[in-house]
Write an enzyme that holds these catalytic residues in place. Structure first.
Site, PDB file in Angstrom:
ATOM      1  N   TYR A  89     -25.635 -28.178 -14.670  1.00 29.15           N
ATOM      2  CA  TYR A  89     -24.341 -27.693 -13.914  1.00 29.15           C
ATOM      3  C   TYR A  89     -25.065 -27.825 -12.406  1.00 29.15           C
ATOM      4  O   TYR A  89     -26.282 -27.971 -12.313  1.00 29.15           O
ATOM      5  CB  TYR A  89     -23.729 -26.479 -14.054  1.00 29.15           C
ATOM      6  CG  TYR A  89     -24.863 -25.388 -14.247  1.00 29.15           C
ATOM      7  CD1 TYR A  89     -25.232 -24.640 -12.827  1.00 29.15           C
ATOM      8  CD2 TYR A  89     -25.405 -24.708 -15.129  1.00 29.15           C
ATOM      9  CE1 TYR A  89     -26.251 -23.683 -12.863  1.00 29.15           C
ATOM     10  CE2 TYR A  89     -26.268 -23.806 -15.235  1.00 29.15           C
ATOM     11  CZ  TYR A  89     -26.772 -23.289 -14.149  1.00 29.15           C
ATOM     12  OH  TYR A  89     -27.716 -21.997 -13.952  1.00 29.15           O
ATOM     13  N   GLU A 124     -38.781 -19.368 -11.297  1.00 31.26           N
ATOM     14  CA  GLU A 124     -37.905 -19.980 -10.357  1.00 31.26           C
ATOM     15  C   GLU A 124     -38.933 -20.879  -9.484  1.00 31.26           C
ATOM     16  O   GLU A 124     -38.573 -21.948  -9.037  1.00 31.26           O
ATOM     17  CB  GLU A 124     -37.284 -18.932  -9.465  1.00 31.26           C
ATOM     18  CG  GLU A 124     -36.046 -18.238 -10.563  1.00 31.26           C
ATOM     19  CD  GLU A 124     -35.896 -16.917  -9.779  1.00 31.26           C
ATOM     20  OE1 GLU A 124     -36.242 -16.531  -8.732  1.00 31.26           O
ATOM     21  OE2 GLU A 124     -35.021 -16.098 -10.668  1.00 31.26           O
ATOM     22  N   TYR A 174     -36.222 -10.255  -4.076  1.00 27.40           N
ATOM     23  CA  TYR A 174     -36.502  -9.244  -5.224  1.00 27.40           C
ATOM     24  C   TYR A 174     -36.760  -7.894  -4.643  1.00 27.40           C
ATOM     25  O   TYR A 174     -36.556  -6.653  -5.290  1.00 27.40           O
ATOM     26  CB  TYR A 174     -37.775  -9.754  -5.971  1.00 27.40           C
ATOM     27  CG  TYR A 174     -37.139 -10.877  -6.946  1.00 27.40           C
ATOM     28  CD1 TYR A 174     -36.326 -10.675  -8.093  1.00 27.40           C
ATOM     29  CD2 TYR A 174     -37.067 -12.270  -6.719  1.00 27.40           C
ATOM     30  CE1 TYR A 174     -36.066 -11.419  -9.013  1.00 27.40           C
ATOM     31  CE2 TYR A 174     -36.652 -13.082  -7.380  1.00 27.40           C
ATOM     32  CZ  TYR A 174     -35.907 -12.955  -8.642  1.00 27.40           C
ATOM     33  OH  TYR A 174     -35.498 -13.666  -9.424  1.00 27.40           O
ATOM     34  N   PRO A 217     -19.358 -30.059 -20.053  1.00 28.58           N
ATOM     35  CA  PRO A 217     -20.590 -30.292 -20.562  1.00 28.58           C
ATOM     36  C   PRO A 217     -20.599 -31.229 -21.840  1.00 28.58           C
ATOM     37  O   PRO A 217     -21.530 -32.077 -22.328  1.00 28.58           O
ATOM     38  CB  PRO A 217     -21.200 -28.916 -20.745  1.00 28.58           C
ATOM     39  CG  PRO A 217     -20.277 -28.022 -21.079  1.00 28.58           C
ATOM     40  CD  PRO A 217     -19.194 -28.614 -20.195  1.00 28.58           C
ATOM     41  N   GLN A 253     -20.640 -22.421  -9.848  1.00 25.90           N
ATOM     42  CA  GLN A 253     -21.158 -23.293 -10.557  1.00 25.90           C
ATOM     43  C   GLN A 253     -20.219 -24.217 -11.328  1.00 25.90           C
ATOM     44  O   GLN A 253     -19.234 -23.835 -12.110  1.00 25.90           O
ATOM     45  CB  GLN A 253     -22.284 -22.952 -11.841  1.00 25.90           C
ATOM     46  CG  GLN A 253     -23.603 -22.409 -10.894  1.00 25.90           C
ATOM     47  CD  GLN A 253     -23.341 -21.031  -9.882  1.00 25.90           C
ATOM     48  OE1 GLN A 253     -22.509 -20.238 -10.506  1.00 25.90           O
ATOM     49  NE2 GLN A 253     -23.584 -20.954  -8.935  1.00 25.90           N
ATOM     50  N   GLY A 261     -10.409 -25.478 -23.465  1.00 23.94           N
ATOM     51  CA  GLY A 261     -10.325 -25.527 -22.026  1.00 23.94           C
ATOM     52  C   GLY A 261     -11.049 -26.397 -20.915  1.00 23.94           C
ATOM     53  O   GLY A 261     -11.540 -27.661 -21.416  1.00 23.94           O
ATOM     54  N   SER A 275     -20.110 -27.690 -14.395  1.00 27.57           N
ATOM     55  CA  SER A 275     -20.914 -28.536 -15.217  1.00 27.57           C
ATOM     56  C   SER A 275     -20.445 -29.820 -14.714  1.00 27.57           C
ATOM     57  O   SER A 275     -19.510 -30.112 -14.359  1.00 27.57           O
ATOM     58  CB  SER A 275     -20.465 -28.464 -16.574  1.00 27.57           C
ATOM     59  OG  SER A 275     -20.871 -27.038 -17.083  1.00 27.57           O
TER      60      SER A 275
END
Length: 401
Positions: free
Chosen positions: A187, A137, A95, A278, A204, A273, A206
């Site tokens: 995911y 987080e 950060y 998910p 990422q 698609g 899923s």
């Protein structure tokens, strides 16, 4: 919260960021990655090359400034970012680096207009946002009982070619069995080393099967580029290189797009698609937990050959007496295609009825598809609070714009 002294400068920044946001983020990425090339493995090189990442950050900075006094609007977007950051292994140490180069880019692009007071206000605002993200987080890492950046080694137990574009990879722990718990809709990040670039990249995907299975499954589409976007670096690498027996580095499961599969209430699952993945995971869980539940499963595809997991859905709904399936194909073969299918884009009104008035609606697919379907639902007076979208990549902040 930010101070009363800083607030007027942030509010005044909104039109400035609209005008100069893209230039600021281009300078930001160039300066930061030049000073810290090791951070390139955290950023999507394809999105960097196409400019999408820079545009997305510009939109994010503008959205944050425009909603600084609207925590209710910021909260769900913050949740999305927190899960995405955790899947990438973002740490507290990242950060200050981002903050330094973001404020530096604002100063560089705005020049004399970037007064000390304006820059101080943005330092404060960025710090406030960073504190929230770091805290959330850390909470997620604590729940997973891992350190930021920890990856799991899994074995590819099986590879299945679902279509000419999509391959499913079945993943197990090195000793066998499921890599862990997850919620339908979540995911994982997949990490690969790309020799041509000389760096790692993460993407990422899923999870596309039930949490009750003794494996995890991802169904990966080979992304082909165009004049704007390059070919998918990681997806095409997986298609070309990953075989049964290979070892893969993945993150734990993350994501807050998690349909309630245990409820008795009606649920609507909409996809297009590879966005079916998910939704398929949710359908598996509902079939296992609440097979009597009222479910509408609707999917859009270019044509039947691009429709993945169709047979799997058919088998699942055989044991779900209150499940309805609808397919929409752009290209349609009246004789050969599924009896569930019709030609044309998805039209929600064709299968909506009063029994779905209180239903929660979940959707995943290309941005244009989700905007189209959301507009249809809003025209039918479906409350926005009942509409949930899975958003990846540069559109993560779209809900604020």
């Amino acid at each position: 919260m930010i101070s009363n002294q800083a607030r007027p400068y942030i509010e005044a920044s909104v039109p400035v960021l609209q005008a100069h946001g893209l230039a600021i983020t281009q300078v930001f990425y160039n300066n930061m990655l030049s000073a810290h090339p090791n951070l390139r493995h955290l950023f999507n090189e394809g999105n960097q090359a196409s400019g999408i990442q820079q545009q997305a950050l510009a939109a994010a900075v503008f959205a944050y400034a425009a909603n600084i006094d609207n925590p209710d609007a910021l909260a769900p977007v913050v949740s999305r970012i927190v899960h995405k950051h955790a899947s990438l292994g973002i740490t507290k140490a990242h950060y200050p680096i981002v903050g330094e180069h973001l404020i530096g880019a604002i100063a560089e692009v705005l020049g004399e207009a970037a007064t000390p007071e304006l820059l101080a206000a943005w330092v404060e605002a960025y710090g406030a946002l960073a504190d929230v993200l770091i805290q959330e987080e850390d909470r997620l890492y604590g729940e997973k009982q891992i350190l930021a950046g920890d990856m799991m080694r899994v074995v590819v137990a099986k590879r299945v070619q679902d279509s000419d574009e999509v391959v499913s990879f079945y993943l197990e722990k090195e000793g066998g069995g499921s890599p862990g718990e997850f919620l339908p809709g979540q995911y994982i990040s997949v990490k690969v080393f790309l020799m041509a670039l000389g760096l790692s990249q993460m993407r990422q995907y899923s999870l596309s099967d039930s949490p009750e299975k003794d494996y995890w499954r991802i169904s990966v589409k080979s992304e082909r580029g165009d004049s704007v976007s390059p070919d998918g670096m990681v997806s095409n690498w997986l298609h070309s290189h990953l075989e049964p027996g290979d070892i893969l580095d993945i993150s734990p499961a993350y994501g807050d797009f998690t349909p309630d599969c245990a409820s008795n209430d009606a649920i609507v699952l909409l996809s297009a698609g590879v966005g079916i993945t998910p939704m398929l995971s949710a359908l598996h869980s509902i079939a296992h937990i609440q097979p009597q539940r009222q479910v509408v499963f609707a999917h859009a595809a270019l044509h039947a050959d691009r429709h993945v997991h169709e047979n799997e859905v058919s088998e699942l709904v055989k044991g779900m007496p209150n499940a309805l399936v609808h397919y929409f194909y752009d290209e349609f073969d009246a004789e050969g295609d599924s009896s569930y299918a019709v030609q044309g884009p998805m039209t929600v009104a064709s299968f909506w009825d009063l029994s779905l008035a209180e239903a929660q609606v979940y959707m995943c697919g290309p941005k244009g598809f989700m905007l189209m379907v959301r507009n249809q639902l809003m025209d039918m007076d479906v409350p926005l609070t009942s509409i949930h979208r899975e958003i990846f990549g540069p559109d993560l902040l779209e809900g604020l714009m």
